[in-house]
Design an enzyme around this catalytic site. Structure first.
Site, PDB file in Angstrom:
ATOM      1  N   GLY A  49      -3.408   0.677 -10.812  1.00 52.93           N
ATOM      2  CA  GLY A  49      -4.000  -0.608 -10.508  1.00 52.93           C
ATOM      3  C   GLY A  49      -3.125  -1.320  -9.498  1.00 52.93           C
ATOM      4  N   GLN A  54       0.202  -8.691  -5.473  1.00 54.39           N
ATOM      5  CA  GLN A  54       1.288  -7.730  -5.240  1.00 54.39           C
ATOM      6  C   GLN A  54       1.408  -7.337  -3.776  1.00 54.39           C
ATOM      7  OE1 GLN A  54      -0.103  -5.066  -8.678  1.00 54.39           O
ATOM      8  NE2 GLN A  54       2.058  -4.571  -8.509  1.00 54.39           N
ATOM      9  N   CYS A 102       5.168  -0.298 -13.056  1.00 56.33           N
ATOM     10  CA  CYS A 102       4.492  -1.192 -12.117  1.00 56.33           C
ATOM     11  C   CYS A 102       4.981  -0.889 -10.713  1.00 56.33           C
ATOM     12  CB  CYS A 102       4.829  -2.642 -12.478  1.00 56.33           C
ATOM     13  SG  CYS A 102       4.089  -3.861 -11.384  1.00 56.33           S
ATOM     14  N   LEU A 103       4.056  -0.919  -9.748  1.00 54.99           N
ATOM     15  CA  LEU A 103       4.450  -0.643  -8.364  1.00 54.99           C
ATOM     16  C   LEU A 103       5.387  -1.715  -7.814  1.00 54.99           C
ATOM     17  CD1 LEU A 103       1.051   0.628  -6.897  1.00 54.99           C
ATOM     18  CD2 LEU A 103       3.039   1.995  -7.574  1.00 54.99           C
ATOM     19  N   HIS A 144      -2.535  -5.486 -17.932  1.00 50.11           N
ATOM     20  CA  HIS A 144      -1.399  -5.482 -17.004  1.00 50.11           C
ATOM     21  C   HIS A 144      -1.811  -6.094 -15.660  1.00 50.11           C
ATOM     22  CE1 HIS A 144       2.212  -3.355 -15.096  1.00 50.11           C
ATOM     23  NE2 HIS A 144       1.511  -3.759 -14.047  1.00 50.11           N
ATOM     24  N   GLU A 145      -2.975  -5.682 -15.148  1.00 52.23           N
ATOM     25  CA  GLU A 145      -3.398  -6.175 -13.829  1.00 52.23           C
ATOM     26  C   GLU A 145      -3.748  -7.664 -13.870  1.00 52.23           C
ATOM     27  OE1 GLU A 145      -2.727  -4.547 -11.246  1.00 52.23           O
ATOM     28  OE2 GLU A 145      -2.240  -2.787 -12.443  1.00 52.23           O
ATOM     29  N   HIS A 148      -0.836  -9.973 -13.689  1.00 54.90           N
ATOM     30  CA  HIS A 148      -0.281 -10.223 -12.349  1.00 54.90           C
ATOM     31  C   HIS A 148      -0.881 -11.481 -11.726  1.00 54.90           C
ATOM     32  CE1 HIS A 148       2.393  -6.941 -11.429  1.00 54.90           C
ATOM     33  NE2 HIS A 148       1.507  -6.012 -11.747  1.00 54.90           N
TER      34      HIS A 148
HETATM   35 NI    NI Z   1       1.887  -3.948 -12.022  1.00 57.69          NI
END
Ligand code: NI
Length: 191
Positions: A49, A54, A102-103, A144-145, A148
């Site tokens: 995701g 981000q 997480c990225l 999680h998304e 953000h």
């Molecule tokens: Ni993330």
């Protein structure tokens, strides 16, 4: 299409509250092009995701897709879903422990307690309504998304810091047991 730069933890944008999009903004060619770039960037980085915030754009859009993901081999597949202005509500009190990464957080994973069953409402990229019940590990991905979009990163929700580990240590010491727990969830929820 353009690959976008992914903000890393410590960048102030990741702590903002992303703002809602209007219908007109969502329909604009510029936003639609941005969504294509967001998806491309997520796929290039093997993310499950990616939220707009981000990539330095604090609006309430996130992309989710799992297709035989090498970063998360135990995750069930999820077709590409673009969520706009999403809202999550719990459908039960059940929680489960999710090992997340997480990225925006290089080489770190940790256990986060997530809702096992949620309802997600919002819009899709074409402006149509989205309303789905999401369960199991996939419910964790959605939470999680959407976190953000409120400036929350998974590390904020790690209740036991001793679960924090690198990706290599995860593979070496934690993946087998976690994959087993995921299989149990998937057999119950199908996701
Ligand atoms: Ni993330």
């Amino acid at each position: 299409m353009t690959l976008l730069k992914i903000a890393q933890i410590g960048e102030p944008v990741l702590r903002e509250r992303a703002r809602e999009l209007t219908a007109a903004e969502l329909a604009s060619e510029e936003t639609q092009r941005f969504i294509d770039d967001l998806v491309e960037t997520m796929r290039d980085a093997n993310g499950a995701g990616l939220a707009a915030i981000q990539v330095y754009r604090p609006v309430r859009i996130c992309a989710i897709e799992v297709h035989d993901n090498p970063r998360y081999p135990y995750k069930p597949n999820v077709p590409l879903t673009i969520l706009v202005n999403p809202v999550i509500e719990p459908l039960s009190d059940e929680l489960f422990d999710n090992y997340e990464g997480c990225l925006s957080v290089p080489n770190l994973r940790g256990v986060v307690r997530r809702r096992a069953e949620v309802r997600v409402t919002g819009l899709l990229r074409d402006g149509s309504a989205f309303d789905r019940q999401v369960r199991g590990v996939t419910a964790g991905t959605f939470q999680h998304e959407v976190d953000h979009l409120d400036g929350v990163i998974f590390v904020d929700r790690v209740s036991d810091p001793r679960t924090l580990c690198t990706w290599e240590a995860f593979r070496r010491h934690h993946e087998a047991a976690f994959a087993e727990r995921v299989r149990a969830l998937v057999s119950r929820f199908g996701s």
